[in-house]
Enzyme design. Structure first.
Site, PDB file in Angstrom:
ATOM      1  N   CYS A   1       0.889  -1.177   0.000  1.00 43.10           N
ATOM      2  CA  CYS A   1       0.000   0.000   0.000  1.00 43.10           C
ATOM      3  C   CYS A   1       0.918   1.217   0.000  1.00 43.10           C
ATOM      4  O   CYS A   1       1.179   1.813   1.041  1.00 43.10           O
ATOM      5  CB  CYS A   1      -0.878  -0.001   1.244  1.00 43.10           C
ATOM      6  SG  CYS A   1      -1.792  -1.523   1.476  1.00 43.10           S
ATOM      7  N   ALA A   2       1.420   1.558  -1.159  1.00 42.05           N
ATOM      8  CA  ALA A   2       2.615   2.394  -1.205  1.00 42.05           C
ATOM      9  C   ALA A   2       2.390   3.892  -1.364  1.00 42.05           C
ATOM     10  O   ALA A   2       3.252   4.687  -1.005  1.00 42.05           O
ATOM     11  CB  ALA A   2       3.507   1.904  -2.339  1.00 42.05           C
ATOM     12  N   ALA A   3       1.242   4.294  -1.919  1.00 41.57           N
ATOM     13  CA  ALA A   3       1.076   5.721  -2.243  1.00 41.57           C
ATOM     14  C   ALA A   3       0.802   6.558  -0.992  1.00 41.57           C
ATOM     15  O   ALA A   3       0.167   6.061  -0.061  1.00 41.57           O
ATOM     16  CB  ALA A   3      -0.073   5.870  -3.232  1.00 41.57           C
ATOM     17  N   PRO A   4       1.265   7.804  -0.924  1.00 38.34           N
ATOM     18  CA  PRO A   4       1.966   8.554  -1.975  1.00 38.34           C
ATOM     19  C   PRO A   4       3.460   8.275  -2.068  1.00 38.34           C
ATOM     20  O   PRO A   4       4.114   8.873  -2.912  1.00 38.34           O
ATOM     21  CB  PRO A   4       1.712  10.007  -1.581  1.00 38.34           C
ATOM     22  CG  PRO A   4       1.580   9.972  -0.096  1.00 38.34           C
ATOM     23  CD  PRO A   4       0.921   8.652   0.232  1.00 38.34           C
TER      24      PRO A   4
ATOM     25  N   ASP B   1      -5.348  -4.360  -5.976  1.00 42.93           N
ATOM     26  CA  ASP B   1      -5.848  -4.509  -4.624  1.00 42.93           C
ATOM     27  C   ASP B   1      -4.873  -5.433  -3.894  1.00 42.93           C
ATOM     28  O   ASP B   1      -4.669  -6.584  -4.311  1.00 42.93           O
ATOM     29  CB  ASP B   1      -7.253  -5.130  -4.681  1.00 42.93           C
ATOM     30  CG  ASP B   1      -7.855  -5.296  -3.300  1.00 42.93           C
ATOM     31  OD1 ASP B   1      -7.109  -5.273  -2.309  1.00 42.93           O
ATOM     32  OD2 ASP B   1      -9.080  -5.462  -3.229  1.00 42.93           O
TER      33      ASP B   1
ATOM     34  N   CYS C   1      -1.457   4.380  10.930  1.00 45.39           N
ATOM     35  CA  CYS C   1      -1.353   5.648  11.663  1.00 45.39           C
ATOM     36  C   CYS C   1      -2.632   5.804  12.481  1.00 45.39           C
ATOM     37  O   CYS C   1      -3.283   6.840  12.451  1.00 45.39           O
ATOM     38  CB  CYS C   1      -1.101   6.825  10.735  1.00 45.39           C
ATOM     39  SG  CYS C   1      -2.213   6.925   9.333  1.00 45.39           S
TER      40      CYS C   1
HETATM   41  C1  LIG Z   1      -1.581   4.697   4.789  1.00 49.02           C
HETATM   42  S1  LIG Z   1      -1.643   4.947   3.101  1.00 49.02           S
HETATM   43  C2  LIG Z   1      -0.040   4.443   2.618  1.00 49.02           C
HETATM   44  C3  LIG Z   1       1.015   5.499   2.812  1.00 49.02           C
HETATM   45  C4  LIG Z   1       2.302   5.133   2.141  1.00 49.02           C
HETATM   46  N1  LIG Z   1       2.803   3.859   2.612  1.00 49.02           N
HETATM   47  C5  LIG Z   1       3.364   6.195   2.351  1.00 49.02           C
HETATM   48  O1  LIG Z   1       4.211   6.045   3.214  1.00 49.02           O
HETATM   49  O2  LIG Z   1       3.363   7.188   1.614  1.00 49.02           O
HETATM   50  C6  LIG Z   1      -2.593   3.610   2.568  1.00 49.02           C
HETATM   51  C7  LIG Z   1      -2.641   3.430   1.076  1.00 49.02           C
HETATM   52  O3  LIG Z   1      -3.323   2.203   0.824  1.00 49.02           O
HETATM   53  C8  LIG Z   1      -4.031   2.329  -0.376  1.00 49.02           C
HETATM   54  N2  LIG Z   1      -5.043   1.254  -0.345  1.00 49.02           N
HETATM   55  C9  LIG Z   1      -6.279   1.265   0.190  1.00 49.02           C
HETATM   56  N3  LIG Z   1      -6.847   0.055   0.059  1.00 49.02           N
HETATM   57  C10 LIG Z   1      -5.940  -0.713  -0.589  1.00 49.02           C
HETATM   58  C11 LIG Z   1      -5.943  -2.046  -1.034  1.00 49.02           C
HETATM   59  N4  LIG Z   1      -6.979  -2.842  -0.837  1.00 49.02           N
HETATM   60  N5  LIG Z   1      -4.860  -2.494  -1.688  1.00 49.02           N
HETATM   61  C12 LIG Z   1      -3.790  -1.697  -1.907  1.00 49.02           C
HETATM   62  N6  LIG Z   1      -3.742  -0.428  -1.504  1.00 49.02           N
HETATM   63  C13 LIG Z   1      -4.796   0.054  -0.842  1.00 49.02           C
HETATM   64  C14 LIG Z   1      -4.548   3.737  -0.369  1.00 49.02           C
HETATM   65  O4  LIG Z   1      -4.787   4.170  -1.692  1.00 49.02           O
HETATM   66  C15 LIG Z   1      -3.407   4.483   0.297  1.00 49.02           C
HETATM   67  O5  LIG Z   1      -2.582   5.034  -0.690  1.00 49.02           O
END
Ligand SMILES: C[S@@+](CC[C@H](N)C(=O)[O-])C[C@H]1O[C@@H](n2cnc3c(N)ncnc32)[C@H](O)[C@@H]1O
Length: 712
Positions: free
Chosen positions: A166-169, A221, A299
């Site tokens: 779950c990498a973004a941003p 996902d 978080c």
């Molecule tokens: C807490 S944020 C991640 C922050 C990121 N690791 C960073 O340090 O910048 C959670 C992320 O999970 C993504 N997300 C939500 N549901 C997801 C899923 N089922 N599979 C993959 N990514 C998912 C969201 O789009 C969001 O970008």
């Protein structure tokens, strides 16, 4: 004496009705967390009051290499920090920047001063310019302190295969990439994934400055992250040495930065995401190699999203994974132990004793929490070290984990507990085939399953898809003897040890039309064997761009992001026409000050002679730093009658400031404004060329990032 200055404080939020003040109170939040005993009752008000206080600005020093990062740190420590001490502003002492005590090598810092001080105090204004200039070239990255912890605990090595589910941003992905690139030619790879297409593109933008050929970005996902085949002959699938599950969460640990949490907090937020978090962690453990390490982080303060998730999944994997005690890691970081007991509140704000009203059993304490090692989880609280709130758990998979899948008995028990009888069960039924590769045995998610995951487990969300652009084109590898490659190899004198099979283009024809990219050889099978099943949205760095006006010589111009890779492979046998020119720091200074100086304006005769011996086109400029260290390499343009350093103006400004101590650069930008108003993901770059003989404007934006500093 009190401390002067409040850093930028967000007290308002914008909605359809315009800007509104948001009160920093939430009765449901208070009732819930006091009831949970997440801190001793005697500490409650210290904790709660800190949540209302604004978060300090924190940043990491990254540099284009570890060596550069240390140099920038030393510049900060020796040339700026001493001038920021003992400053009194309007009668009060201003706190100087302080390093985060637990971040290795003094590479992370914190600032608590207010905007007005930054703008008006001379030493702080000078410091501000330094921060702006270094941030603009990506040598400094703003990142929340607590968000820096998970990648550090993963202890990524340069040979590791790493996945960030779950990498973004992308701030943590950037740390993972930097760890892989701790050596000049790493063999490790980073797969960065996010299910949100738009946010995935923010991630690409964020990590692009790192110029990593070892990175691939996918858009799936994470609950159903596909297996990645790595061998055409056998059923071998990629398994990862390190997995990061920084899962989506209710985010109440970010309340100091994100004031909307006060308004929007509800127990429902945590309950609704709990199952998704379980699925992502479980999937992460499947993808992990035996002996590998995984970090699960949120978080959020909420045990329903934290310990309950970890406990449930560790129970499923009992005997095959363990929660690692990190007491000795990151000395100086104040953390609390994970909870072994918590309560569950329903949407009706009543405490529940057992699974009911749609709340699954996995949310509840089962009695074996201490035995599972939940105390080894880490809770980071805002009032301990003036940070945000965070939860981190390091999990290790046993080397003897065998097929790595949850045991049958526990799997069935876990399934019974899943009152939704959902996707997890559907997958697990097919998943567990002892004796075989667990990743191989994972079913490929069907479109129906994907739909189930999206509709049942995730909060309904309108998927926004970006228009299809160049970045969405397929990845096609070039034949190693393609005439365009032959042309480049001869012109730039590139050695045979360069892995030519890792060159690719991004268009359906597979012909090099505009750009030739390069990925690390380990990513070649990852992409070519899986491109129909895995949604890759980014891979590779630009090596060459086509330039029509250069027909007759080599029409393929070196791209700055590929300079470092190409430079390492320049053949230097006698007789090779090597496109390398050497110069001194003085000449470099001239090239920074003057764009396109004419040959007859150059006073460095030796430099001029080298230029005249070459034909028109790109050259590698080696500059002797005069310190006995290795030369610094820059891309340079040898024109018909002039020469030009191919650096974006931010890079030139940084060079002038850091190497030549020219301080009147970056005056036009306000760090206070940037730090306060610019999203963390934002970086800006401008083209390198300004003169008529430069490559065509359509291609200018391709020369975006720093090359120099990548000492060979
Ligand atoms: C807490 S944020 C991640 C922050 C990121 N690791 C960073 O340090 O910048 C959670 C992320 O999970 C993504 N997300 C939500 N549901 C997801 C899923 N089922 N599979 C993959 N990514 C998912 C969201 O789009 C969001 O970008």
């Amino acid at each position: 004496m009190g401390r002067r200055g409040r850093y930028y404080e967000q007290t308002r939020s914008r909605d359809a009705g315009g800007w509104r003040e948001i009160p920093k109170e939430n009765a449901e939040f208070e009732e819930y967390y006091r009831g949970q005993n997440i801190v001793p009752q005697s500490e409650w008000y210290t904790f709660y009051d800190k949540l209302k206080d604004t978060l300090p600005v924190t940043f990491r020093i990254t540099g284009t290499s570890h060596h550069d990062a240390l140099q920038i740190r030393d510049t900060l420590v020796n040339e700026y920090v001493p001038f920021l001490k003992d400053i009194i502003w309007e009668g009060e002492e201003v706190e100087p920047p302080t390093r985060l005590p637990w971040y290795p090598e003094g590479l992370a810092w914190q600032i608590t001063v207010g905007k007005s001080v930054i703008r008006k105090s001379k030493p702080f204004a000078r410091f501000q310019r330094f921060l702006v200039v270094e941030t603009d070239v990506g040598n400094i990255s703003r990142q929340e302190a607590v968000s820096m912890i998970p990648p550090l605990l993963l202890d990524v090595q340069p040979h590791h295969a790493v996945i960030d589910l779950c990498a973004a941003p992308g701030s943590k992905t950037a740390q993972l990439i930097e760890a892989v690139h701790a050596v000049p030619e790493p063999t490790g790879i980073v797969v960065a994934n996010d299910s949100d297409h738009k946010r995935s593109h923010m991630l690409i933008h964020q990590v692009k400055r790192l110029n990593s050929p070892n990175l691939v970005v996918t858009n799936h996902d994470a609950q159903l992250f596909p297996r990645i085949r790595i061998d055409n002959e056998s059923d071998s699938y990629l398994r990862y040495d390190r997995v990061l599950c920084d899962v989506p969460c209710s985010g109440d640990g970010t309340v100091r930065k994100n004031i909307n949490v006060w308004r929007d907090w509800s127990i429902h937020n945590a309950l609704s995401i709990h199952q998704t978090q379980i699925n992502i962690l479980n999937r992460g453990l499947h993808l992990l190699k035996p002996g590998g390490k995984l970090v699960y982080s949120t978080c959020s303060f909420n045990p329903i999203e934290n310990e309950a998730v970890v406990a449930h999944v560790v129970r499923m994997w009992r005997g095959k994974v363990r929660i690692v005690d990190c007491t000795d890691s990151l000395p100086g970081l104040v953390r609390r132990k994970g909870m072994t007991s918590w309560k569950v509140m329903g949407k009706d704000r009543q405490w529940k004793e057992s699974a009911q009203d749609g709340i699954p059993a996995s949310c509840f304490v089962q009695g074996d929490e201490a035995e599972l090692g939940l105390e080894n989880c880490m809770r980071v609280y805002p009032h301990d070290q003036n940070t945000g709130g965070f939860f981190i758990t390091l999990i290790e998979k046993a080397t003897e984990a065998g097929d790595g899948a949850p045991s049958g008995t526990l799997k069935r028990k876990a399934q019974v507990e899943h009152d939704s009888g959902d996707l997890e069960q559907a997958n697990s039924d097919k998943r567990v085939k002892p004796e075989s590769d667990p990743v191989a045995t994972l079913p490929e998610p069907t479109s129906q399953q994907t739909a189930v995951a999206q509709t049942q487990l995730l909060p309904p969300k309108k998927k926004e898809r970006l228009p299809r652009d160049a970045n969405e084109e397929p990845f096609k590898f070039l034949p190693t003897n393609h005439p365009a490659i032959e042309n480049c190899w001869t012109f730039y004198s590139i050695a045979d040890d360069f892995p030519r099979s890792s060159l690719l283009v991004r268009n359906a024809t597979g012909e090099p039309v505009r750009t030739i990219y390069y990925v690390h050889p380990r990513l070649q099978p990852v992409i070519s064997l899986n491109d129909t099943k895995v949604k890759f949205i980014h891979a590779g760095i630009k090596l060459f761009a086509y330039q029509k006006t250069l027909e007759g010589t080599c029409p393929w111009r070196v791209q700055s992001e590929g300079m470092a890779v190409l430079y390492r492979h320049i053949a230097r046998k006698p007789g090779d026409s090597v496109r390398v020119v050497r110069c001194t720091l003085d000449t470099l200074r001239t090239l920074c000050d003057v764009t396109f100086p004419k040959f007859n304006e150059l006073t460095d005769k030796e430099f001029l002679d080298q230029l005249l011996a070459l034909t028109e086109g790109c050259v590698f400029l080696e500059v002797d730093p005069g310190t006995g260290e290795k030369p610094i390499v820059f891309p340079m343009w040898r024109g018909r009658g002039s020469v030009n350093l191919m650096l974006p103006k931010q890079d030139t400004a940084e060079l002038l400031l850091r190497v030549f101590k020219v301080e009147n650069v970056g005056n036009d930008v306000s760090y206070g404004k940037k730090m306060a108003d610019t999203p963390m993901t934002e970086t800006t770059n401008t083209p390198a060329y300004t003169e008529s003989e430069a490559p065509s404007s359509a291609e200018q934006t391709e020369t975006e990032l720093v090359v120099y500093g990548a000492t060979p």
